[in-house]
Design a protein around this motif. Sequence first.
Motif, short mmCIF file in Angstrom:
data_model
loop_
_atom_site.label_atom_id
_atom_site.label_comp_id
_atom_site.label_asym_id
_atom_site.label_seq_id
_atom_site.Cartn_x
_atom_site.Cartn_y
_atom_site.Cartn_z
N ILE A 59 -25.00 12.79 19.16
CA ILE A 59 -25.93 12.43 20.23
C ILE A 59 -25.18 11.77 21.37
O ILE A 59 -25.40 12.06 22.55
N PHE A 60 -24.27 10.87 21.07
CA PHE A 60 -23.55 10.14 22.11
C PHE A 60 -22.53 11.01 22.83
O PHE A 60 -22.17 10.74 23.97
N ILE A 61 -22.04 12.06 22.18
CA ILE A 61 -21.09 12.96 22.84
C ILE A 61 -21.83 13.89 23.80
O ILE A 61 -21.40 14.10 24.94
N ALA A 62 -22.97 14.46 23.37
CA ALA A 62 -23.65 15.47 24.18
C ALA A 62 -24.54 14.88 25.25
O ALA A 62 -24.75 15.49 26.28
N GLY A 63 -25.08 13.71 25.03
CA GLY A 63 -26.01 13.12 26.00
C GLY A 63 -25.33 12.07 26.86
O GLY A 63 -25.14 10.95 26.42
N PRO A 64 -24.95 12.42 28.09
CA PRO A 64 -24.26 11.43 28.92
C PRO A 64 -25.15 10.25 29.30
O PRO A 64 -24.65 9.17 29.56
N LEU B 14 -35.47 16.49 35.47
CA LEU B 14 -36.02 15.43 36.32
C LEU B 14 -35.18 15.25 37.59
O LEU B 14 -35.72 15.01 38.67
N SER B 15 -33.87 15.37 37.47
CA SER B 15 -33.00 15.26 38.63
C SER B 15 -33.25 16.41 39.60
O SER B 15 -33.27 16.21 40.82
N LEU B 16 -33.43 17.61 39.07
CA LEU B 16 -33.74 18.76 39.92
C LEU B 16 -35.08 18.58 40.63
O LEU B 16 -35.20 18.88 41.82
N ALA B 17 -36.06 18.05 39.92
CA ALA B 17 -37.35 17.80 40.54
C ALA B 17 -37.22 16.77 41.66
O ALA B 17 -37.82 16.91 42.73
N GLY B 18 -36.41 15.73 41.44
CA GLY B 18 -36.18 14.75 42.49
C GLY B 18 -35.47 15.34 43.68
O GLY B 18 -35.76 15.00 44.84
N TYR B 19 -34.53 16.24 43.42
CA TYR B 19 -33.82 16.91 44.51
C TYR B 19 -34.79 17.76 45.34
O TYR B 19 -34.72 17.78 46.57
N LEU B 20 -35.70 18.47 44.66
CA LEU B 20 -36.67 19.28 45.38
C LEU B 20 -37.63 18.42 46.21
O LEU B 20 -37.98 18.77 47.34
N VAL B 21 -38.03 17.28 45.68
CA VAL B 21 -38.89 16.36 46.42
C VAL B 21 -38.14 15.82 47.63
O VAL B 21 -38.70 15.72 48.73
N ASP B 22 -36.86 15.48 47.47
CA ASP B 22 -36.04 15.01 48.59
C ASP B 22 -35.94 16.06 49.69
O ASP B 22 -36.07 15.75 50.87
N THR B 23 -35.69 17.28 49.30
CA THR B 23 -35.54 18.34 50.29
C THR B 23 -36.84 18.58 51.04
O THR B 23 -36.84 18.74 52.26
N GLN B 24 -37.96 18.58 50.32
CA GLN B 24 -39.24 18.86 50.95
C GLN B 24 -39.71 17.71 51.86
O GLN B 24 -40.40 17.95 52.84
N PHE C 281 -28.09 17.25 23.76
CA PHE C 281 -28.22 18.25 24.81
C PHE C 281 -29.66 18.34 25.30
O PHE C 281 -29.90 18.55 26.48
N GLY C 282 -30.62 18.19 24.39
CA GLY C 282 -32.02 18.20 24.80
C GLY C 282 -32.35 17.06 25.74
O GLY C 282 -33.05 17.24 26.74
N VAL C 283 -31.83 15.87 25.45
CA VAL C 283 -32.05 14.73 26.34
C VAL C 283 -31.37 14.97 27.68
O VAL C 283 -31.93 14.69 28.74
N GLN C 284 -30.15 15.52 27.64
CA GLN C 284 -29.43 15.82 28.87
C GLN C 284 -30.19 16.86 29.70
O GLN C 284 -30.28 16.74 30.92
N ALA C 285 -30.75 17.87 29.06
CA ALA C 285 -31.50 18.90 29.79
C ALA C 285 -32.76 18.32 30.41
O ALA C 285 -33.13 18.69 31.53
N ALA C 286 -33.42 17.40 29.70
CA ALA C 286 -34.62 16.78 30.25
C ALA C 286 -34.28 15.95 31.49
O ALA C 286 -34.99 16.01 32.50
N PHE C 287 -33.21 15.18 31.43
CA PHE C 287 -32.82 14.39 32.59
C PHE C 287 -32.34 15.27 33.74
O PHE C 287 -32.55 14.95 34.91
N ALA C 288 -31.71 16.40 33.43
CA ALA C 288 -31.30 17.33 34.48
C ALA C 288 -32.52 17.95 35.16
O ALA C 288 -32.53 18.14 36.38
#
Length: 125
Positions: free
Chosen positions: A23-28, A94-104, A85-92
Amino acid sequence: MTIGLDSNWLLAALLITTRLSGIFIAGPVLGFSFLPIRIRIYVVFILTGILLISLGTSLPVMPQNTVALILAAGGEFLFGLVLGFGVQAAFAALSLAGYLVDTQSGLGSAVLFDPNTQSQSPLMA
């Protein structure tokens, strides 16, 4: 007072430690990338101790041969990697959603330094 180490207790400690390591290796986000490796290892061992205390008397049965032990440890490590990896994908996501909100909203040029990824990220991400 006698203190003894049971082989089932050591097996449980090994399996918990390998899963937490995955878990600690895959989830930054959970890996505390800004901390030294020695501190991260201490955190894994402390969490292993806490989880062993909460495990109680339901310990796993010791495998009969070394191959079964290696397969059990490898399976726990892979399961930890999948969880991380699942935790990392979830945070990614959320980050993408924040990026889209920033752009809009017109804040796409405003960036902040993210210490987890050691890079710049959008304001809302």
